[in-house]
Scaffold this active site. Structure first.
Site, PDB file in Angstrom:
ATOM      1  N   ARG A  25       1.570 -52.641  15.322  1.00 12.84           N
ATOM      2  CA  ARG A  25       0.530 -52.430  14.738  1.00 12.84           C
ATOM      3  C   ARG A  25      -0.836 -52.935  15.298  1.00 12.84           C
ATOM      4  O   ARG A  25      -1.614 -52.884  14.766  1.00 12.84           O
ATOM      5  CB  ARG A  25       0.733 -53.117  13.335  1.00 12.84           C
ATOM      6  CG  ARG A  25       1.973 -52.788  12.611  1.00 12.84           C
ATOM      7  CD  ARG A  25       1.807 -51.740  11.863  1.00 12.84           C
ATOM      8  NE  ARG A  25       2.969 -51.040  11.310  1.00 12.84           N
ATOM      9  CZ  ARG A  25       3.176 -50.857   9.821  1.00 12.84           C
ATOM     10  NH1 ARG A  25       2.275 -51.040   8.998  1.00 12.84           N
ATOM     11  NH2 ARG A  25       4.162 -50.468   9.641  1.00 12.84           N
ATOM     12  N   LYS A  75       8.957 -60.391  25.382  1.00 13.33           N
ATOM     13  CA  LYS A  75       8.633 -61.766  24.928  1.00 13.33           C
ATOM     14  C   LYS A  75       9.270 -63.123  25.813  1.00 13.33           C
ATOM     15  O   LYS A  75       8.588 -64.218  26.193  1.00 13.33           O
ATOM     16  CB  LYS A  75       8.794 -62.081  23.503  1.00 13.33           C
ATOM     17  CG  LYS A  75       7.858 -61.197  22.775  1.00 13.33           C
ATOM     18  CD  LYS A  75       8.049 -61.642  21.268  1.00 13.33           C
ATOM     19  CE  LYS A  75       6.959 -60.816  20.461  1.00 13.33           C
ATOM     20  NZ  LYS A  75       6.952 -61.517  19.102  1.00 13.33           N
ATOM     21  N   ASN A  96       3.932 -64.426  23.441  1.00 12.06           N
ATOM     22  CA  ASN A  96       3.356 -63.051  23.135  1.00 12.06           C
ATOM     23  C   ASN A  96       2.038 -62.705  23.245  1.00 12.06           C
ATOM     24  O   ASN A  96       1.541 -61.558  22.988  1.00 12.06           O
ATOM     25  CB  ASN A  96       3.684 -62.719  21.461  1.00 12.06           C
ATOM     26  CG  ASN A  96       2.482 -63.809  20.636  1.00 12.06           C
ATOM     27  OD1 ASN A  96       2.038 -64.598  21.199  1.00 12.06           O
ATOM     28  ND2 ASN A  96       2.555 -63.585  19.471  1.00 12.06           N
ATOM     29  N   ASP A 112       2.739 -66.459  17.522  1.00 14.91           N
ATOM     30  CA  ASP A 112       3.271 -66.221  16.142  1.00 14.91           C
ATOM     31  C   ASP A 112       3.474 -67.486  15.171  1.00 14.91           C
ATOM     32  O   ASP A 112       3.350 -67.347  13.987  1.00 14.91           O
ATOM     33  CB  ASP A 112       4.768 -65.862  16.303  1.00 14.91           C
ATOM     34  CG  ASP A 112       4.969 -64.241  16.979  1.00 14.91           C
ATOM     35  OD1 ASP A 112       4.132 -63.730  16.640  1.00 14.91           O
ATOM     36  OD2 ASP A 112       5.918 -64.036  17.638  1.00 14.91           O
ATOM     37  N   ALA A 139      17.401 -67.348  12.319  1.00 14.77           N
ATOM     38  CA  ALA A 139      17.386 -68.174  13.481  1.00 14.77           C
ATOM     39  C   ALA A 139      17.243 -67.309  14.319  1.00 14.77           C
ATOM     40  O   ALA A 139      17.315 -67.864  15.564  1.00 14.77           O
ATOM     41  CB  ALA A 139      18.552 -68.972  13.740  1.00 14.77           C
ATOM     42  N   GLY A 141      13.774 -64.972  16.928  1.00 17.65           N
ATOM     43  CA  GLY A 141      12.715 -65.471  17.693  1.00 17.65           C
ATOM     44  C   GLY A 141      11.640 -65.744  16.552  1.00 17.65           C
ATOM     45  O   GLY A 141      10.989 -66.761  16.811  1.00 17.65           O
ATOM     46  N   ILE A 227       8.419 -62.823   5.816  1.00 14.55           N
ATOM     47  CA  ILE A 227       7.690 -62.070   7.082  1.00 14.55           C
ATOM     48  C   ILE A 227       7.846 -60.839   7.314  1.00 14.55           C
ATOM     49  O   ILE A 227       7.267 -60.296   7.871  1.00 14.55           O
ATOM     50  CB  ILE A 227       8.120 -62.746   8.245  1.00 14.55           C
ATOM     51  CG1 ILE A 227       9.485 -62.548   8.886  1.00 14.55           C
ATOM     52  CG2 ILE A 227       8.060 -64.303   8.539  1.00 14.55           C
ATOM     53  CD1 ILE A 227       9.687 -62.534  10.494  1.00 14.55           C
ATOM     54  N   TYR A 229       6.899 -57.263   6.259  1.00 14.91           N
ATOM     55  CA  TYR A 229       5.615 -56.532   5.700  1.00 14.91           C
ATOM     56  C   TYR A 229       5.726 -54.978   5.197  1.00 14.91           C
ATOM     57  O   TYR A 229       4.766 -54.442   4.820  1.00 14.91           O
ATOM     58  CB  TYR A 229       4.294 -56.856   6.542  1.00 14.91           C
ATOM     59  CG  TYR A 229       4.440 -56.300   7.816  1.00 14.91           C
ATOM     60  CD1 TYR A 229       5.050 -57.243   8.960  1.00 14.91           C
ATOM     61  CD2 TYR A 229       3.968 -55.148   8.143  1.00 14.91           C
ATOM     62  CE1 TYR A 229       4.723 -56.721  10.229  1.00 14.91           C
ATOM     63  CE2 TYR A 229       4.031 -54.491   9.459  1.00 14.91           C
ATOM     64  CZ  TYR A 229       4.613 -55.543  10.418  1.00 14.91           C
ATOM     65  OH  TYR A 229       4.762 -54.855  11.659  1.00 14.91           O
TER      66      TYR A 229
HETATM   67  P1  ATR Z   1      13.251 -61.659  15.400  1.00 16.93           P
HETATM   68  O1  ATR Z   1      13.156 -62.436  16.985  1.00 16.93           O
HETATM   69  O2  ATR Z   1      12.388 -60.584  14.759  1.00 16.93           O
HETATM   70  O3  ATR Z   1      13.337 -62.931  14.756  1.00 16.93           O
HETATM   71  P2  ATR Z   1      16.246 -61.379  15.726  1.00 16.93           P
HETATM   72  O4  ATR Z   1      16.329 -62.341  16.757  1.00 16.93           O
HETATM   73  O5  ATR Z   1      17.135 -59.951  15.801  1.00 16.93           O
HETATM   74  O6  ATR Z   1      14.682 -60.715  15.359  1.00 16.93           O
HETATM   75  O7  ATR Z   1      16.550 -62.197  14.443  1.00 16.93           O
HETATM   76  C1  ATR Z   1      16.909 -61.321  13.166  1.00 16.93           C
HETATM   77  C2  ATR Z   1      17.286 -62.507  11.973  1.00 16.93           C
HETATM   78  O8  ATR Z   1      17.606 -61.623  10.947  1.00 16.93           O
HETATM   79  C3  ATR Z   1      18.359 -63.428  12.379  1.00 16.93           C
HETATM   80  O9  ATR Z   1      18.440 -64.418  11.712  1.00 16.93           O
HETATM   81  C4  ATR Z   1      19.866 -62.421  12.075  1.00 16.93           C
HETATM   82  O10 ATR Z   1      20.848 -63.051  11.711  1.00 16.93           O
HETATM   83  P3  ATR Z   1      21.992 -63.329  12.988  1.00 16.93           P
HETATM   84  O11 ATR Z   1      21.520 -64.395  13.893  1.00 16.93           O
HETATM   85  O12 ATR Z   1      23.111 -63.838  12.333  1.00 16.93           O
HETATM   86  O13 ATR Z   1      22.053 -61.788  13.619  1.00 16.93           O
HETATM   87  C5  ATR Z   1      19.269 -61.859  10.679  1.00 16.93           C
HETATM   88  N1  ATR Z   1      20.073 -60.795  10.108  1.00 16.93           N
HETATM   89  C6  ATR Z   1      19.906 -59.604  10.514  1.00 16.93           C
HETATM   90  N2  ATR Z   1      20.672 -58.648   9.912  1.00 16.93           N
HETATM   91  C7  ATR Z   1      21.266 -59.543   8.954  1.00 16.93           C
HETATM   92  C8  ATR Z   1      22.370 -59.279   8.023  1.00 16.93           C
HETATM   93  N3  ATR Z   1      22.460 -58.079   7.638  1.00 16.93           N
HETATM   94  N4  ATR Z   1      22.547 -60.296   7.282  1.00 16.93           N
HETATM   95  C9  ATR Z   1      21.872 -61.623   7.279  1.00 16.93           C
HETATM   96  N5  ATR Z   1      21.100 -61.896   8.330  1.00 16.93           N
HETATM   97  C10 ATR Z   1      20.662 -60.789   9.248  1.00 16.93           C
END
Ligand code: ATR
Length: 284
Positions: A25, A75, A96, A112, A139, A141, A227, A229
């Site tokens: 975006r 990143k 970023n 961010d 937990a 990025g 977060i 959107y």
């Molecule tokens: P970003 O950098 O955008 O935060 P990411 O590192 O892929 O993306 O993190 C996605 C978050 O969504 C993580 O906290 C992930 O949990 P895991 O560390 O257990 O993977 C969480 N997440 C993704 N799918 C999930 C699900 N089905 N249930 C619970 N948490 C989920």
């Protein structure tokens, strides 16, 4: 005859590097600001494969770029390429935004966390981050950037709850002092007494599962931020609003995180306003 004859020296170039980059975006946000402020410049989509990142970043100065944004999957990798990383970028462990500085040096930072805090202040100005407990779901990025920003804003306790507990433990270890971990399966029980709940997971995003969370024990005066959107109003935010909580959607973070980059490249502090929100939403 100069080699730059005919080249408009006042034209400023920036863009976003990603792979893929089609869904970003950022061109919509920066394009709106360039037009609004009548700036002689451009903001381009720059598709860059992971193996080409070093070359693409190193070429920015000679190609006349003022800098770039970085998105997935660059990143973290960019941190090993640029010349300088801000303290915030180092603490978050990802960058970023890249600025081309004197002598073609590349300086990177992460905006961010700034974007999240600015969005929070904008949508929930009454929220006092210095008192009460914050619950962060996720937990990844985004959670890392948000936790660093919340810690800097004086949050006395950040409780991180993630499906994969080990990832939450690592984040708590990196943050130090003011944070702790709670089990994902018991998430609803930890909402009692919290003054801010933040969803940084992808749950609730269009095409993903809904976040399964009973928010009955969350105090009615707590703020709830998501977060995600797309959609703007997630099931979590709708449920929170229905019981009187102040809610903050994910669009603000996306818009505010773009401010420092635009200001650094184009020399104008841009405004996040209703017209920008409408423009970015309409761009889809
Ligand atoms: P970003 O950098 O955008 O935060 P990411 O590192 O892929 O993306 O993190 C996605 C978050 O969504 C993580 O906290 C992930 O949990 P895991 O560390 O257990 O993977 C969480 N997440 C993704 N799918 C999930 C699900 N089905 N249930 C619970 N948490 C989920």
């Amino acid at each position: 005859m100069s080699g730059t004859e005919g080249v408009d020296q006042s034209f400023i170039k920036a863009g976003v590097m990603g792979w893929p980059v089609a869904h970003s975006r950022s061109p919509s946000v920066h394009g709106f600001w360039l037009k609004t402020y009548g700036i002689n410049g451009s903001y381009e989509r720059l598709p860059v494969k992971p193996e080409d990142l070093a070359g693409a970043l190193r070429a920015l100065p000679e190609q006349g770029y003022a800098g770039v944004n970085l998105t997935v999957p660059h990143k973290e990798a960019a941190m090993t390429i640029v010349d300088e990383i801000s303290l915030e970028g180092r603490r978050i462990g990802a960058v970023n935004t890249v600025f081309v500085t004197d002598g073609g040096r590349l300086t990177a930072t992460n905006t961010d966390g700034y974007g999240f805090l600015a969005s929070l202040k904008n949508a929930a100005p009454e929220l006092d981050l210095k008192s009460g407990r914050v619950i962060v779901l996720g937990a990844g990025g985004a959670a890392r950037a948000i936790c660093v920003a919340l810690q800097d804003a004086g949050a006395p306790e950040i409780c991180i709850i993630n499906r994969t507990n080990a990832r939450a433990e690592t984040l708590v270890h990196d943050l130090g002092g003011t944070s702790n971990v709670a089990p994902w399966a018991e998430r609803a029980g930890y909402l009692k007494g919290a003054n801010l709940l933040v969803n940084t997971t992808i749950l609730g995003m269009k095409g993903q599962a809904t976040l399964d969370l009973d928010i009955r024990s969350l105090p009615p005066e707590a703020t709830v931020a998501d977060i995600v959107y797309v959609p703007l109003d997630t099931p979590l935010l709708a449920a929170a609003r229905a019981r009187g909580n102040t809610v903050v959607n994910g669009l603000g973070m996306l818009l505010f995180q773009a401010q420092p980059g635009f200001e650094g490249w184009f020399g104008k502090r841009p405004e996040v306003n209703a017209a920008l929100r409408a423009h970015v939403l309409a761009a889809g």
